[in-house]
Write an enzyme that holds these catalytic residues in place. Structure first.
Site, PDB file in Angstrom:
ATOM      1  N   LYS A   1      19.453  21.874  78.603  1.00 21.13           N
ATOM      2  CA  LYS A   1      20.129  23.100  78.144  1.00 21.13           C
ATOM      3  C   LYS A   1      20.229  24.115  79.281  1.00 21.13           C
ATOM      4  O   LYS A   1      21.300  24.646  79.561  1.00 21.13           O
ATOM      5  CB  LYS A   1      19.363  23.741  76.956  1.00 21.13           C
ATOM      6  CG  LYS A   1      19.227  22.819  75.749  1.00 21.13           C
ATOM      7  CD  LYS A   1      18.521  23.509  74.580  1.00 21.13           C
ATOM      8  CE  LYS A   1      17.071  23.870  74.849  1.00 21.13           C
ATOM      9  NZ  LYS A   1      16.178  22.732  75.121  1.00 21.13           N
TER      10      LYS A   1
ATOM     11  N   ARG B   1      16.365  28.054  66.835  1.00 21.46           N
ATOM     12  CA  ARG B   1      15.709  26.749  66.766  1.00 21.46           C
ATOM     13  C   ARG B   1      14.953  26.533  65.468  1.00 21.46           C
ATOM     14  O   ARG B   1      14.146  25.606  65.378  1.00 21.46           O
ATOM     15  CB  ARG B   1      14.915  26.450  68.020  1.00 21.46           C
ATOM     16  CG  ARG B   1      13.668  26.960  68.300  1.00 21.46           C
ATOM     17  CD  ARG B   1      13.340  27.255  69.713  1.00 21.46           C
ATOM     18  NE  ARG B   1      12.645  26.262  70.449  1.00 21.46           N
ATOM     19  CZ  ARG B   1      12.821  26.091  71.761  1.00 21.46           C
ATOM     20  NH1 ARG B   1      13.713  26.773  72.427  1.00 21.46           N
ATOM     21  NH2 ARG B   1      12.107  25.219  72.385  1.00 21.46           N
TER      22      ARG B   1
ATOM     23  N   ARG C   1      10.203  18.211  86.714  1.00 15.22           N
ATOM     24  CA  ARG C   1      10.898  19.500  86.658  1.00 15.22           C
ATOM     25  C   ARG C   1      10.166  20.537  87.511  1.00 15.22           C
ATOM     26  O   ARG C   1       8.942  20.642  87.500  1.00 15.22           O
ATOM     27  CB  ARG C   1      10.978  20.013  85.221  1.00 15.22           C
ATOM     28  CG  ARG C   1      11.480  21.463  85.218  1.00 15.22           C
ATOM     29  CD  ARG C   1      12.059  21.908  83.938  1.00 15.22           C
ATOM     30  NE  ARG C   1      11.143  21.890  82.824  1.00 15.22           N
ATOM     31  CZ  ARG C   1      11.506  22.271  81.600  1.00 15.22           C
ATOM     32  NH1 ARG C   1      12.739  22.653  81.372  1.00 15.22           N
ATOM     33  NH2 ARG C   1      10.638  22.232  80.625  1.00 15.22           N
TER      34      ARG C   1
ATOM     35  N   ARG D   1       6.209  24.245  85.045  1.00 13.37           N
ATOM     36  CA  ARG D   1       5.928  25.055  83.861  1.00 13.37           C
ATOM     37  C   ARG D   1       4.643  24.571  83.202  1.00 13.37           C
ATOM     38  O   ARG D   1       4.438  23.367  83.061  1.00 13.37           O
ATOM     39  CB  ARG D   1       7.098  24.947  82.866  1.00 13.37           C
ATOM     40  CG  ARG D   1       8.062  26.108  83.011  1.00 13.37           C
ATOM     41  CD  ARG D   1       9.318  25.966  82.205  1.00 13.37           C
ATOM     42  NE  ARG D   1       9.129  25.612  80.806  1.00 13.37           N
ATOM     43  CZ  ARG D   1      10.144  25.529  79.943  1.00 13.37           C
ATOM     44  NH1 ARG D   1      11.367  25.768  80.342  1.00 13.37           N
ATOM     45  NH2 ARG D   1       9.920  25.185  78.702  1.00 13.37           N
TER      46      ARG D   1
ATOM     47  N   ARG E   1       5.845  19.354  71.784  1.00 17.82           N
ATOM     48  CA  ARG E   1       7.098  20.111  71.686  1.00 17.82           C
ATOM     49  C   ARG E   1       8.210  19.246  71.088  1.00 17.82           C
ATOM     50  O   ARG E   1       9.043  19.731  70.334  1.00 17.82           O
ATOM     51  CB  ARG E   1       7.510  20.632  73.066  1.00 17.82           C
ATOM     52  CG  ARG E   1       6.618  21.798  73.541  1.00 17.82           C
ATOM     53  CD  ARG E   1       6.718  22.029  75.030  1.00 17.82           C
ATOM     54  NE  ARG E   1       8.033  22.399  75.469  1.00 17.82           N
ATOM     55  CZ  ARG E   1       8.498  22.225  76.705  1.00 17.82           C
ATOM     56  NH1 ARG E   1       7.707  21.697  77.639  1.00 17.82           N
ATOM     57  NH2 ARG E   1       9.712  22.593  77.015  1.00 17.82           N
TER      58      ARG E   1
HETATM   59  P1  AP5 Z   1      16.302  21.647  81.627  1.00 15.35           P
HETATM   60  O1  AP5 Z   1      17.719  22.005  81.880  1.00 15.35           O
HETATM   61  O2  AP5 Z   1      15.244  22.543  82.130  1.00 15.35           O
HETATM   62  O3  AP5 Z   1      16.080  21.359  80.074  1.00 15.35           O
HETATM   63  P2  AP5 Z   1      15.983  22.349  78.841  1.00 15.35           P
HETATM   64  O4  AP5 Z   1      16.734  21.694  77.735  1.00 15.35           O
HETATM   65  O5  AP5 Z   1      16.392  23.728  79.227  1.00 15.35           O
HETATM   66  O6  AP5 Z   1      14.424  22.230  78.565  1.00 15.35           O
HETATM   67  P3  AP5 Z   1      13.341  23.317  78.161  1.00 15.35           P
HETATM   68  O7  AP5 Z   1      12.007  22.671  78.351  1.00 15.35           O
HETATM   69  O8  AP5 Z   1      13.607  24.601  78.863  1.00 15.35           O
HETATM   70  O9  AP5 Z   1      13.629  23.446  76.644  1.00 15.35           O
HETATM   71  P4  AP5 Z   1      12.745  24.085  75.588  1.00 15.35           P
HETATM   72  O10 AP5 Z   1      13.751  24.277  74.517  1.00 15.35           O
HETATM   73  O11 AP5 Z   1      11.550  23.349  75.216  1.00 15.35           O
HETATM   74  O12 AP5 Z   1      12.158  25.364  76.338  1.00 15.35           O
HETATM   75  P5  AP5 Z   1      12.413  26.899  76.133  1.00 15.35           P
HETATM   76  O13 AP5 Z   1      12.244  27.530  77.457  1.00 15.35           O
HETATM   77  O14 AP5 Z   1      13.626  27.146  75.352  1.00 15.35           O
HETATM   78  O15 AP5 Z   1      16.084  20.151  82.170  1.00 15.35           O
HETATM   79  C1  AP5 Z   1      14.812  19.524  82.134  1.00 15.35           C
HETATM   80  C2  AP5 Z   1      14.589  18.724  83.426  1.00 15.35           C
HETATM   81  O16 AP5 Z   1      15.494  17.614  83.457  1.00 15.35           O
HETATM   82  C3  AP5 Z   1      14.861  19.535  84.711  1.00 15.35           C
HETATM   83  O17 AP5 Z   1      13.964  19.134  85.711  1.00 15.35           O
HETATM   84  C4  AP5 Z   1      16.308  19.141  85.065  1.00 15.35           C
HETATM   85  O18 AP5 Z   1      16.554  19.254  86.462  1.00 15.35           O
HETATM   86  C5  AP5 Z   1      16.351  17.704  84.602  1.00 15.35           C
HETATM   87  N1  AP5 Z   1      17.668  17.295  84.150  1.00 15.35           N
HETATM   88  C6  AP5 Z   1      18.600  18.065  83.509  1.00 15.35           C
HETATM   89  N2  AP5 Z   1      19.702  17.339  83.249  1.00 15.35           N
HETATM   90  C7  AP5 Z   1      19.458  16.084  83.713  1.00 15.35           C
HETATM   91  C8  AP5 Z   1      20.201  14.862  83.742  1.00 15.35           C
HETATM   92  N3  AP5 Z   1      21.437  14.794  83.233  1.00 15.35           N
HETATM   93  N4  AP5 Z   1      19.616  13.765  84.290  1.00 15.35           N
HETATM   94  C9  AP5 Z   1      18.373  13.834  84.805  1.00 15.35           C
HETATM   95  N5  AP5 Z   1      17.614  14.955  84.830  1.00 15.35           N
HETATM   96  C10 AP5 Z   1      18.149  16.065  84.290  1.00 15.35           C
HETATM   97  O19 AP5 Z   1      11.156  27.283  75.188  1.00 15.35           O
HETATM   98  C11 AP5 Z   1       9.848  27.225  75.655  1.00 15.35           C
HETATM   99  C12 AP5 Z   1       8.897  27.706  74.549  1.00 15.35           C
HETATM  100  O20 AP5 Z   1       9.211  29.079  74.192  1.00 15.35           O
HETATM  101  C13 AP5 Z   1       9.002  26.943  73.209  1.00 15.35           C
HETATM  102  O21 AP5 Z   1       8.195  25.783  73.228  1.00 15.35           O
HETATM  103  C14 AP5 Z   1       8.516  28.014  72.228  1.00 15.35           C
HETATM  104  O22 AP5 Z   1       7.107  28.122  72.239  1.00 15.35           O
HETATM  105  C15 AP5 Z   1       9.088  29.300  72.782  1.00 15.35           C
HETATM  106  N6  AP5 Z   1      10.433  29.604  72.259  1.00 15.35           N
HETATM  107  C16 AP5 Z   1      11.598  29.651  72.977  1.00 15.35           C
HETATM  108  N7  AP5 Z   1      12.647  29.913  72.173  1.00 15.35           N
HETATM  109  C17 AP5 Z   1      12.142  30.028  70.907  1.00 15.35           C
HETATM  110  C18 AP5 Z   1      12.749  30.257  69.639  1.00 15.35           C
HETATM  111  N8  AP5 Z   1      14.084  30.416  69.523  1.00 15.35           N
HETATM  112  N9  AP5 Z   1      11.931  30.281  68.559  1.00 15.35           N
HETATM  113  C19 AP5 Z   1      10.584  30.127  68.667  1.00 15.35           C
HETATM  114  N10 AP5 Z   1       9.951  29.893  69.843  1.00 15.35           N
HETATM  115  C20 AP5 Z   1      10.737  29.842  70.957  1.00 15.35           C
HETATM  116 ZN    ZN Z   2      15.369  25.592  79.243  1.00 18.41          ZN
END
Ligand code: AP5
Ligand code: ZN
Length: 218
Positions: A13, A88, A123, A156, A167
């Protein structure tokens, strides 16, 4: 253009958000990045959020919904916005609907769990901006350094393998039902329902970017 990027942790994402926000001139509203900024600032929200995030659980809907509503007011949303990692849960999606915040597209990036566990190990992130790299699949120009600022990249804390597995299970239980939620809304005939775009998230970062752009008519 108002978009939601939906997908499991590590589905890409944040990576795709970087391209989309440039292309459409819209702000990326990432609840994860906002929470990590609060942790870095040592605010009461950050202190409370850190424990929950490091355990792989979700922050309460009430806190998140207020955070997003504030952010929409502050950001320049003239051309729309991009939600990354929000909504989410069904109550978060419902809160946007109740507030009359109309969404054009929900882009769902679909990646299998085993692929995700592999991705998270490599990552590396630039904490200040949220820019994301992968040691092998999307490497920075200089190993360990952010392309734009040259500052250090870090792992991270919630990317430890057992936290990633937790997760993923939280995602399947609480977030994946949103696909059904938006599908049912679309089928109801409501003209305000967003369109769902399904993107298989396997392939190079650039090929996924091109599929997303094509689906969005660019
Ligand atoms: P990346 O682009 O970083 O993936 P992402 O989908 O953004 O993953 P996140 O871990 O950020 O998602 P998340 O939803 O768990 O975390 P968030 O920060 O929202 O890609 C991942 C890796 O793969 C990278 O190294 C990238 O280079 C690589 N990659 C990308 N595309 C690729 C490809 N095509 N091929 C190969 N490699 C590739 O949330 C974190 C925490 O915050 C949650 O756990 C929760 O506790 C809290 N939180 C956040 N939002 C909320 C909400 N709305 N409600 C409640 N709690 C929340
Ligand atoms: Zn992200």
């Amino acid at each position: 253009m108002k978009l939601i990027l939906l997908g499991a942790p590590g589905a890409g994402k944040g990576t795709q958000a970087n391209y989309i926000k440039e292309k459409f001139g819209i702000p990326q509203i990432s609840t994860g990045d906002m929470l990590r900024a609060a942790i870095k600032a040592g605010s009461p929200l950050g202190i409370a959020a850190k424990k929950v995030m490091d355990a792989g659980n979700l922050i309460s809907d009430e806190i998140i919904i207020n955070l997003v509503k504030e952010r929409i007011k502050e950001a320049d949303c003239t051309n729309g916005f991009l939600f990354d990692g929000f909504p989410r849960t069904i109550p978060q999606a419902q809160a946007m609907k109740d507030a009359g915040i109309r969404i054009d597209y929900v882009v769902e990036i679909d990646v299998a769990d085993n692929e995700i566990v592999q991705r998270m190990g490599g990552r590396r992130v630039h904490l200040a901006s949220g820019r994301t790299y992968h040691e092998i699949f999307n490497p920075p120009k200089v190993p360990g350094k952010d392309d734009i600022t040259g500052e250090d990249l870090v792992q991270r804390p919630d990317d430890a393998e057992d936290t990633v597995i937790k997760r993923l299970s939280v995602y399947h239980e609480q977030t994946q039902p949103l696909v059904e939620y938006y599908t049912a809304w679309g089928k109801s005939g409501d003209p305000n329902a967003p369109k769902i775009i399904h993107i298989p998230g396997i392939g190079s970062v650039e090929s996924i970017r091109d599929q997303v752009f094509r689906a969005l008519g660019k």
